[in-house]
Design a protein around this motif. Structure first.
Motif, PDB file in Angstrom:
ATOM      1  N   ALA A 124       0.834  -1.205   0.000  1.00  9.15           N
ATOM      2  CA  ALA A 124       0.000   0.000   0.000  1.00  9.15           C
ATOM      3  C   ALA A 124       0.869   1.256   0.000  1.00  9.15           C
ATOM      4  N   LEU A 125       1.962   1.227   0.750  1.00 10.28           N
ATOM      5  CA  LEU A 125       2.881   2.372   0.786  1.00 10.28           C
ATOM      6  C   LEU A 125       3.553   2.569  -0.579  1.00 10.28           C
ATOM      7  N   THR A 126       3.880   1.458  -1.243  1.00  9.41           N
ATOM      8  CA  THR A 126       4.465   1.556  -2.579  1.00  9.41           C
ATOM      9  C   THR A 126       3.487   2.182  -3.555  1.00  9.41           C
ATOM     10  N   PHE A 127       2.223   1.784  -3.465  1.00  9.81           N
ATOM     11  CA  PHE A 127       1.212   2.382  -4.327  1.00  9.81           C
ATOM     12  C   PHE A 127       1.101   3.885  -4.067  1.00  9.81           C
ATOM     13  N   THR A 128       1.146   4.273  -2.797  1.00 15.10           N
ATOM     14  CA  THR A 128       1.065   5.692  -2.459  1.00 15.10           C
ATOM     15  C   THR A 128       2.231   6.453  -3.071  1.00 15.10           C
ATOM     16  N   GLY A 129       3.418   5.826  -3.066  1.00 14.06           N
ATOM     17  CA  GLY A 129       4.578   6.451  -3.693  1.00 14.06           C
ATOM     18  C   GLY A 129       4.399   6.614  -5.191  1.00 14.06           C
ATOM     19  N   LEU A 130       3.812   5.617  -5.848  1.00 17.25           N
ATOM     20  CA  LEU A 130       3.547   5.711  -7.286  1.00 17.25           C
ATOM     21  C   LEU A 130       2.536   6.814  -7.577  1.00 17.25           C
ATOM     22  N   TYR A 131       1.547   6.940  -6.704  1.00 16.38           N
ATOM     23  CA  TYR A 131       0.547   7.990  -6.892  1.00 16.38           C
ATOM     24  C   TYR A 131       1.185   9.369  -6.720  1.00 16.38           C
ATOM     25  N   ALA A 132       2.124   9.464  -5.801  1.00 18.78           N
ATOM     26  CA  ALA A 132       2.811  10.746  -5.608  1.00 18.78           C
ATOM     27  C   ALA A 132       3.619  11.122  -6.846  1.00 18.78           C
ATOM     28  N   ILE A 133       4.105  10.118  -7.562  1.00 17.76           N
ATOM     29  CA  ILE A 133       4.892  10.373  -8.767  1.00 17.76           C
ATOM     30  C   ILE A 133       4.009  10.704  -9.961  1.00 17.76           C
ATOM     31  N   GLY A 134       2.954   9.918 -10.154  1.00 21.42           N
ATOM     32  CA  GLY A 134       2.156  10.092 -11.369  1.00 21.42           C
ATOM     33  C   GLY A 134       0.666   9.915 -11.175  1.00 21.42           C
ATOM     34  N   GLY A 135       0.141  10.341 -10.042  1.00 18.56           N
ATOM     35  CA  GLY A 135      -1.289  10.206  -9.793  1.00 18.56           C
ATOM     36  C   GLY A 135      -2.126  11.124 -10.669  1.00 18.56           C
ATOM     37  N   GLU A 136      -3.222  10.599 -11.208  1.00 20.67           N
ATOM     38  CA  GLU A 136      -4.103  11.374 -12.072  1.00 20.67           C
ATOM     39  C   GLU A 136      -5.504  11.556 -11.495  1.00 20.67           C
ATOM     40  N   ALA A 137      -5.825  10.820 -10.443  1.00 22.88           N
ATOM     41  CA  ALA A 137      -7.166  10.902  -9.866  1.00 22.88           C
ATOM     42  C   ALA A 137      -7.325  12.199  -9.070  1.00 22.88           C
ATOM     43  N   PRO A 138      -8.560  12.725  -9.015  1.00 25.67           N
ATOM     44  CA  PRO A 138      -8.798  13.987  -8.293  1.00 25.67           C
ATOM     45  C   PRO A 138      -8.935  13.774  -6.789  1.00 25.67           C
ATOM     46  N   ILE A 139      -7.852  13.368  -6.161  1.00 28.63           N
ATOM     47  CA  ILE A 139      -7.884  13.142  -4.717  1.00 28.63           C
ATOM     48  C   ILE A 139      -6.536  13.561  -4.143  1.00 28.63           C
ATOM     49  N   PRO A 140      -6.520  14.305  -3.034  1.00 32.33           N
ATOM     50  CA  PRO A 140      -5.255  14.741  -2.439  1.00 32.33           C
ATOM     51  C   PRO A 140      -4.393  13.560  -1.998  1.00 32.33           C
ATOM     52  N   LEU A 141      -3.098  13.700  -2.164  1.00 34.97           N
ATOM     53  CA  LEU A 141      -2.177  12.628  -1.807  1.00 34.97           C
ATOM     54  C   LEU A 141      -2.294  12.251  -0.334  1.00 34.97           C
ATOM     55  N   GLY A 142      -2.396  13.261   0.530  1.00 34.33           N
ATOM     56  CA  GLY A 142      -2.484  12.977   1.958  1.00 34.33           C
ATOM     57  C   GLY A 142      -3.708  12.158   2.309  1.00 34.33           C
ATOM     58  N   LYS A 143      -4.837  12.502   1.724  1.00 35.93           N
ATOM     59  CA  LYS A 143      -6.068  11.771   1.992  1.00 35.93           C
ATOM     60  C   LYS A 143      -5.963  10.335   1.506  1.00 35.93           C
ATOM     61  N   LEU A 144      -5.390  10.155   0.322  1.00 37.62           N
ATOM     62  CA  LEU A 144      -5.239   8.813  -0.221  1.00 37.62           C
ATOM     63  C   LEU A 144      -4.289   7.987   0.639  1.00 37.62           C
ATOM     64  N   ALA A 145      -3.194   8.594   1.086  1.00 36.36           N
ATOM     65  CA  ALA A 145      -2.216   7.873   1.895  1.00 36.36           C
ATOM     66  C   ALA A 145      -2.833   7.389   3.205  1.00 36.36           C
ATOM     67  N   VAL A 146      -3.612   8.253   3.850  1.00 33.31           N
ATOM     68  CA  VAL A 146      -4.254   7.874   5.113  1.00 33.31           C
ATOM     69  C   VAL A 146      -5.238   6.731   4.882  1.00 33.31           C
ATOM     70  N   ALA A 147      -6.023   6.832   3.813  1.00 32.11           N
ATOM     71  CA  ALA A 147      -7.007   5.787   3.517  1.00 32.11           C
ATOM     72  C   ALA A 147      -6.328   4.459   3.189  1.00 32.11           C
ATOM     73  N   MET A 148      -5.330   4.502   2.322  1.00 34.01           N
ATOM     74  CA  MET A 148      -4.659   3.271   1.906  1.00 34.01           C
ATOM     75  C   MET A 148      -3.928   2.607   3.072  1.00 34.01           C
ATOM     76  N   LEU A 149      -3.126   3.367   3.796  1.00 31.94           N
ATOM     77  CA  LEU A 149      -2.361   2.774   4.877  1.00 31.94           C
ATOM     78  C   LEU A 149      -3.248   2.344   6.036  1.00 31.94           C
ATOM     79  N   GLY A 150      -4.248   3.157   6.350  1.00 30.41           N
ATOM     80  CA  GLY A 150      -5.148   2.808   7.440  1.00 30.41           C
ATOM     81  C   GLY A 150      -5.886   1.506   7.175  1.00 30.41           C
TER      82      GLY A 150
END
Length: 230
Positions: free
Chosen positions: A155-181
């Motif tokens: 999940a953390l790796t996915f968050t890192g990929l999203y930080a590099i090239g995320g296209e979805a309309p969602i803040p990185l912080g919100k996604l990271a909390v949701a994914m890791l939690g």
């Protein structure tokens, strides 16, 4: 953790696709050393079990889903190279026949689950084995830790990929909390299931558990010593 089409930009998707191709290519070569004739049916059963477990999805946010990964379980039972191949087949079938994960994101999903999920679980498993007593009884607790950590690592790796090239309309912080939690909780559930599954196979057919092969001679020697003492 199935990533849909369009969630990551093209360069990131192409990059993870290239990583997946290289990883699967290496797994094809490595699996030859892992798979024995007796263990081949177990690899098929592991793939079926992971397929069924991953079909139980629930939404995490912005089109991503959470579910059991099965990477650590597969690696411990049949070896990490074979596990990578099993996860790749599962993800390919899910994408083509069930629209679970995007076609253009297939490389990303293989990288996250078939490579990161499998190999992080395997390395943690081996690391825990190194500090536990050198007996088969150490396999289940090592499997628990490996499964529990492999899920949030993916999940953390996915968050890192999203930080590099995320296209979805969602803040990185919100996604990271949701994914890791969510995946910390999923990791605990996966750890319990993995421990039960590995313990069951270990009890019935310890010779088939790849992660326990290094203990075969040590356990046999201990049994012989006990017989001599008795």
């Amino acid at each position: 953790m199935h990533v849909p089409d369009g969630f990551l930009d093209l360069p990131t998707s192409v990059g993870t696709g290239a990583v997946a191709v290289v990883g699967v290519g290496l797994a094809l070569r490595g699996a030859r050393r892992e798979l024995s004739e007796a263990a081949a049916p177990l690899a098929g059963l592991v793939a079926v079990f992971v397929f069924a477990a991953q079909m139980l999805n629930f939404p995490v946010g912005a089109g991503t889903s959470g579910h059991l990964l099965g990477g650590a379980l597969a690696a411990i039972l049949v070896g990490p190279y074979t596990a990578t191949l099993a996860l790749t087949v599962v993800l390919l079938v899910q994408a083509l026949m069930f629209a679970d994960g995007g076609i253009t994101a297939l490389g990303t999903n293989i990288t996250l689950m078939g490579l990161v999920g499998v190999w992080s679980g395997w390395f943690v498993f081996r690391g825990v084995q190194a500090v536990l007593p050198k007996r088969r009884s150490s396999v289940p607790p090592a499997a628990f830790v490996a499964a529990a950590l492999s899920v949030p690592i993916a999940a953390l790796t996915f968050t890192g990929l999203y930080a590099i090239g995320g296209e979805a309309p969602i803040p990185l912080g919100k996604l990271a909390v949701a994914m890791l939690g969510w995946h910390l909780l999923i990791g605990l559930g996966e750890a319990l299931i993995t421990t039960l599954a590995v313990s069951s196979v270990l009890t019935a057919r310890p010779d088939l558990v790849y992660g326990a092969r290094r203990y075969a001679s040590a356990d046999e020697l201990q049994i012989r010593r006990e017989e001599v003492t008795a």
